[in-house]
Design a protein around this motif. Structure first.
Motif, PDB file in Angstrom:
ATOM      1  N   UNK A  84      35.403  37.960  33.738  1.00 26.56           N
ATOM      2  CA  UNK A  84      35.241  39.058  34.360  1.00 26.56           C
ATOM      3  C   UNK A  84      33.698  39.907  34.108  1.00 26.56           C
ATOM      4  N   UNK A  85      33.555  40.075  32.756  1.00 26.92           N
ATOM      5  CA  UNK A  85      32.440  40.506  32.430  1.00 26.92           C
ATOM      6  C   UNK A  85      31.149  39.954  32.899  1.00 26.92           C
ATOM      7  N   UNK A  86      31.156  38.646  32.997  1.00 26.76           N
ATOM      8  CA  UNK A  86      29.919  37.839  33.659  1.00 26.76           C
ATOM      9  C   UNK A  86      30.075  37.980  35.289  1.00 26.76           C
ATOM     10  N   UNK A  87      31.214  37.954  35.703  1.00 21.99           N
ATOM     11  CA  UNK A  87      31.346  38.304  37.221  1.00 21.99           C
ATOM     12  C   UNK A  87      30.726  39.652  37.593  1.00 21.99           C
ATOM     13  N   UNK A  88      30.916  40.611  36.457  1.00 19.90           N
ATOM     14  CA  UNK A  88      30.515  42.146  37.068  1.00 19.90           C
ATOM     15  C   UNK A  88      29.150  42.161  36.619  1.00 19.90           C
ATOM     16  N   UNK A  89      28.703  41.583  35.795  1.00 18.72           N
ATOM     17  CA  UNK A  89      27.295  41.494  35.216  1.00 18.72           C
ATOM     18  C   UNK A  89      26.143  41.187  36.266  1.00 18.72           C
ATOM     19  N   UNK A  90      26.647  40.346  37.264  1.00 17.38           N
ATOM     20  CA  UNK A  90      25.594  40.091  38.200  1.00 17.38           C
ATOM     21  C   UNK A  90      25.087  41.261  39.003  1.00 17.38           C
ATOM     22  N   UNK A  91      26.415  42.026  39.269  1.00 17.62           N
ATOM     23  CA  UNK A  91      26.030  43.161  40.295  1.00 17.62           C
ATOM     24  C   UNK A  91      25.485  44.484  39.704  1.00 17.62           C
ATOM     25  N   UNK A  92      24.586  44.787  39.681  1.00 20.41           N
ATOM     26  CA  UNK A  92      24.019  46.109  39.108  1.00 20.41           C
ATOM     27  C   UNK A  92      24.913  47.338  39.670  1.00 20.41           C
ATOM     28  N   UNK A  97      34.136  47.220  42.656  1.00 23.61           N
ATOM     29  CA  UNK A  97      34.517  46.203  43.663  1.00 23.61           C
ATOM     30  C   UNK A  97      34.463  45.016  43.192  1.00 23.61           C
ATOM     31  N   UNK A  98      33.533  44.748  42.468  1.00 21.68           N
ATOM     32  CA  UNK A  98      33.535  43.293  41.780  1.00 21.68           C
ATOM     33  C   UNK A  98      34.846  42.992  41.056  1.00 21.68           C
ATOM     34  N   UNK A 101      37.674  42.449  43.311  1.00 22.41           N
ATOM     35  CA  UNK A 101      37.645  41.111  43.824  1.00 22.41           C
ATOM     36  C   UNK A 101      38.092  40.100  42.912  1.00 22.41           C
ATOM     37  N   UNK A 102      37.541  40.258  41.515  1.00 23.28           N
ATOM     38  CA  UNK A 102      37.899  39.306  40.596  1.00 23.28           C
ATOM     39  C   UNK A 102      39.475  39.153  40.264  1.00 23.28           C
ATOM     40  N   UNK A 103      39.953  40.488  40.186  1.00 23.55           N
ATOM     41  CA  UNK A 103      41.405  40.479  40.111  1.00 23.55           C
ATOM     42  C   UNK A 103      42.106  40.079  41.135  1.00 23.55           C
ATOM     43  N   UNK A 104      41.657  40.218  42.622  1.00 26.13           N
ATOM     44  CA  UNK A 104      42.165  39.628  43.634  1.00 26.13           C
ATOM     45  C   UNK A 104      42.090  38.148  43.654  1.00 26.13           C
ATOM     46  N   UNK A 105      40.973  37.516  43.424  1.00 26.25           N
ATOM     47  CA  UNK A 105      40.996  35.995  43.405  1.00 26.25           C
ATOM     48  C   UNK A 105      41.655  35.515  42.056  1.00 26.25           C
ATOM     49  N   UNK A 106      41.880  36.122  41.242  1.00 27.26           N
ATOM     50  CA  UNK A 106      42.846  35.596  40.001  1.00 27.26           C
ATOM     51  C   UNK A 106      44.227  35.580  40.464  1.00 27.26           C
ATOM     52  N   UNK A 107      44.665  36.491  41.242  1.00 23.35           N
ATOM     53  CA  UNK A 107      46.137  36.628  41.819  1.00 23.35           C
ATOM     54  C   UNK A 107      46.338  35.479  42.848  1.00 23.35           C
ATOM     55  N   UNK A 108      45.388  35.410  43.826  1.00 22.07           N
ATOM     56  CA  UNK A 108      45.315  34.328  44.918  1.00 22.07           C
ATOM     57  C   UNK A 108      45.305  33.071  44.171  1.00 22.07           C
TER      58      UNK A 108
END
Length: 168
Positions: A84-92, A97-98, A101-108
Motif C-alpha cells: 500500500x505504501x509503495x502504491x500510494x508513494x507513486x502519486x504525490x 483515491x490510491x 483503489x488499492x483496497x478495492x483491488x485487494x477485495x476483488x
C-alpha cells in the motif's frame, strides 16, 4: 534532496516487499510439510488451548492451522501495508483515491482468487498442486519486484533473483 530520500525509501520498501514475497512463497510451499508435526506439538499446544476455553476435540484442527496457515498469514499481513505504501508513494496527489483503489483491488483479488481456487484450481490440481501453483505465482511476484530494483539495489535484486528460484 527530498526526492532522493523518497526514492531511497521506495527502494528499501521494494526490497523488503520482494523479500517478504519470496519468504511467503517458500513458507506456503513448506506448510504442507508441517502437518505431520501436529502430533509432536499437540501435547504442548493442546493444554494451552484448553486454558483459553477451546474444546479438546478442536485442538488438532487449531494446532494444524497454527503450524500451516499462521506463518503465511502473518507474512501476508506484513506485505499488505508495504505494498500500500509503495502504491500510494507513486502519486504525490490523490493519495486517498490510491488507497481506496488499492483496497478495492485487494477485495476483488480476494473474491476472484478464492473463487478460482475453490472451483478451478482445487478440482484440477488438488490441494498440493494448488499450493504449489499459488506459491509459484508469489515467487514470480517477488521476482517482478526484484527486477524493479536492478538500478537502485542491484545486489539485492541479484540475490532475490538467484535465491528465489533455487530455493523454490
Amino acid at each position: 534532496g527530498a526526492s532522493g530520500l523518497v526514492a531511497g525509501v521506495t527502494a528499501v520498501l521494494s526490497a523488503v516487499l520482494a523479500s517478504i514475497q519470496l519468504v511467503i512463497a517458500l513458507v506456503a510451499l513448506l506448510s504442507l510439510n508441517l502437518v505431520p508435526w501436529v502430533e509432536r506439538v499437540q501435547p504442548v499446544v493442546g493444554p494451552a488451548l484448553g486454558l483459553i476455553g477451546i474444546p479438546e476435540y478442536v485442538w488438532p484442527l487449531v494446532t494444524t492451522s497454527l503450524l500451516s496457515i499462521l506463518p503465511t498469514s502473518l507474512l501476508l499481513g506484513a506485505a499488505f501495508p508495504i505494498g500500500l505504501r509503495l502504491f500510494v508513494a507513486d502519486a504525490p496527489t490523490g493519495a486517498s483515491q490510491r488507497v481506496a483503489a488499492f483496497y478495492s483491488l485487494n477485495v476483488c483479488g480476494a473474491i476472484v482468487g478464492s473463487t478460482a481456487a475453490g472451483f478451478l484450481l482445487l478440482p484440477m490440481l488438488g490441494s498440493r498442486g494448488t499450493l504449489i501453483a499459488v506459491s509459484f505465482v508469489t515467487l514470480v511476484s517477488s521476482l517482478a519486484l526484484a527486477r524493479r530494483l536492478w538500478t537502485s539495489a542491484p545486489n539485492t535484486a541479484g540475490f532475490l533473483s538467484i535465491v528465489g528460484p533455487v530455493a523454490f
